[in-house]
Design a protein around this motif. Structure first.
Motif, PDB file in Angstrom:
ATOM      1  N   SER A   1       0.857  -1.187  -0.090  1.00  0.00           N
ATOM      2  CA  SER A   1       0.078   0.050   0.070  1.00  0.00           C
ATOM      3  C   SER A   1       1.029   1.341  -0.167  1.00  0.00           C
ATOM      4  O   SER A   1       2.154   1.153   0.464  1.00  0.00           O
ATOM      5  CB  SER A   1      -0.842   0.020   1.189  1.00  0.00           C
ATOM      6  N   ARG A   2       0.297   2.454  -0.401  1.00  0.00           N
ATOM      7  CA  ARG A   2       1.156   3.621  -0.358  1.00  0.00           C
ATOM      8  C   ARG A   2       1.425   3.923   1.204  1.00  0.00           C
ATOM      9  O   ARG A   2       2.284   4.693   1.494  1.00  0.00           O
ATOM     10  CB  ARG A   2       0.652   4.824  -0.993  1.00  0.00           C
ATOM     11  N   ASP A   3       0.187   3.627   1.621  1.00  0.00           N
ATOM     12  CA  ASP A   3       0.257   3.971   3.310  1.00  0.00           C
ATOM     13  C   ASP A   3      -0.095   2.884   4.258  1.00  0.00           C
ATOM     14  O   ASP A   3      -0.999   2.221   4.275  1.00  0.00           O
ATOM     15  CB  ASP A   3      -0.815   4.860   3.658  1.00  0.00           C
TER      16      ASP A   3
ATOM     17  N   ARG B   1       5.682  -0.865   1.675  1.00  0.00           N
ATOM     18  CA  ARG B   1       5.042   0.241   0.927  1.00  0.00           C
ATOM     19  C   ARG B   1       5.286   0.077  -0.595  1.00  0.00           C
ATOM     20  O   ARG B   1       6.507  -0.367  -1.150  1.00  0.00           O
ATOM     21  CB  ARG B   1       5.787   1.596   1.437  1.00  0.00           C
TER      22      ARG B   1
ATOM     23  N   ASP C   1       4.314   2.747  -3.925  1.00  0.00           N
ATOM     24  CA  ASP C   1       3.556   3.615  -4.572  1.00  0.00           C
ATOM     25  C   ASP C   1       4.070   3.613  -6.113  1.00  0.00           C
ATOM     26  O   ASP C   1       5.176   3.550  -6.656  1.00  0.00           O
ATOM     27  CB  ASP C   1       4.313   5.037  -4.102  1.00  0.00           C
TER      28      ASP C   1
ATOM     29  N   GLU D   1       6.498   5.527  -7.619  1.00  0.00           N
ATOM     30  CA  GLU D   1       7.993   5.747  -7.365  1.00  0.00           C
ATOM     31  C   GLU D   1       8.450   4.192  -7.637  1.00  0.00           C
ATOM     32  O   GLU D   1       8.284   3.219  -6.980  1.00  0.00           O
ATOM     33  CB  GLU D   1       7.865   5.943  -5.942  1.00  0.00           C
TER      34      GLU D   1
ATOM     35  N   SER E   1      10.279   2.321  -4.829  1.00  0.00           N
ATOM     36  CA  SER E   1       9.389   1.370  -4.129  1.00  0.00           C
ATOM     37  C   SER E   1       8.735   0.185  -4.618  1.00  0.00           C
ATOM     38  O   SER E   1       8.527  -0.792  -3.833  1.00  0.00           O
ATOM     39  CB  SER E   1       8.317   2.499  -3.598  1.00  0.00           C
TER      40      SER E   1
ATOM     41  N   THR F   1      -5.304   0.467 -10.789  1.00  0.00           N
ATOM     42  CA  THR F   1      -5.241   1.646 -10.275  1.00  0.00           C
ATOM     43  C   THR F   1      -6.452   2.409 -10.206  1.00  0.00           C
ATOM     44  O   THR F   1      -7.048   2.366 -11.508  1.00  0.00           O
ATOM     45  CB  THR F   1      -3.937   2.763 -10.311  1.00  0.00           C
TER      46      THR F   1
ATOM     47  N   ASN G   1       1.197   4.141 -14.521  1.00  0.00           N
ATOM     48  CA  ASN G   1       1.427   3.674 -13.344  1.00  0.00           C
ATOM     49  C   ASN G   1       1.530   2.153 -13.407  1.00  0.00           C
ATOM     50  O   ASN G   1       2.442   1.536 -12.798  1.00  0.00           O
ATOM     51  CB  ASN G   1       0.127   3.566 -12.379  1.00  0.00           C
TER      52      ASN G   1
END
Length: 284
Positions: A34-36, A52, A54, A57, A60, A76, A85
């Motif tokens: 997850s991004r968070d 993490r 993203d 990125e 990541s 997404t 993405n």
């Protein structure tokens, strides 16, 4: 070797992690991203590896996919950013030598006239050219309708622009269960699964089902596309999403959200959730 599930803080991703666990995949073999990561701390508490990731990125993604054998690439949410993405995620999967990528596409992505179809079709093509893959072409979510129940019941009407088109919708849990099967068993490489519920319906039939379950008479009002767009905007739906929903309904009117493939039922080994069951669950 591990199974990576992207967007595990989202509804489909989380359901897939749960489905993998329910099918006996050890928590230690599952990587939830997850991004968070604070949103999936509960999964870490249960032994699932949390990382993490993203999609904007690449570094990541490389770290998140390290050591993975299989990857569920959950599409997404922002259409304008989707293809870029997804390409970054696929490139990271190539670099990580992942042996199979399952991608959550949309029903009839290669022929659908819905506005979302080109982003899914482009992702499918990019993926097929680079890695062994399986395409999970998910139909419409029943939750797209059950989430509207308070407003529908307040107004006594379900509105749309789908005409008499038939819709093969299923729940996110149904689609997630199919993804878990593909990720945890062999023999799916190269497959294209057209996934939809066993109980196709028109929106008029759905309105009847809501009436039966709730005891309140609900009618379906079919609107011209521009009128439906205005109604969505007046209800506070963001313009981009409103356009997506109207385009989807117009595709439905041409039966582009219908399938009788039986792929979903065969994969999960049980009947799919009926509209009445989904409505009843939503009202609990």
């Amino acid at each position: 070797m591990s199974i990576v599930v992207t967007a595990a803080s989202g509804q489909l991703g989380r359901h897939t992690v749960e489905a993998l666990l329910n099918r006996g995949v050890p928590a230690s073999r599952i990587v939830a991203t997850s991004r968070d990561v604070t949103k999936i701390k509960d999964l870490a508490d249960r032994g699932v590896t949390v990382r993490r990731a993203d999609f904007a990125e690449p570094a990541s993604l490389a770290a998140a996919f390290e050591g993975a054998e299989k990857l569920l690439l959950v599409s997404t949410t922002t259409p304008s950013e989707r293809v870029a993405n997804h390409r970054r995620a696929i490139d990271a999967a190539v670099a990580a030598s992942i042996s199979l990528v399952a991608y959550t596409s949309m029903l009839h992505a290669d022929t659908s006239t819905a506005s979302l179809a080109p982003t899914h079709s482009a992702t499918e093509e990019y993926l097929r050219d680079r890695l062994p893959s399986v395409l999970l072409r998910n139909g419409w979510y029943l939750e797209n309708y059950t989430s509207q129940l308070p407003r529908v019941m307040q107004g006594g009407a379900l509105i749309g622009a789908a005409g008499r088109g038939r819709i093969s919708a299923a729940t996110r849990a149904d689609y997630a269960d199919a993804a878990a099967v593909v990720l945890s068993t062999d023999g799916h490489t190269g497959e294209v699964y057209e996934l939809g519920g066993d109980h196709a319906f028109t929106l008029a039939e759905l309105a009847t089902a809501i009436s039966v379950v709730t005891g309140q008479r609900i009618r379906y009002t079919d609107l011209p596309a521009d009128t439906f767009t205005r109604a969505l905007l007046d209800a506070g739906v963001p313009p981009e999403l409103a356009n997506v929903l109207v385009s989807a309904d117009l595709a439905m009117s041409r039966d582009e959200m219908f399938t009788d493939s039986g792929d979903l039922r065969r994969l999960i080994g049980r009947p799919t959730t009926t509209p009445a069951e989904a409505i009843t669950d939503a009202l609990r």
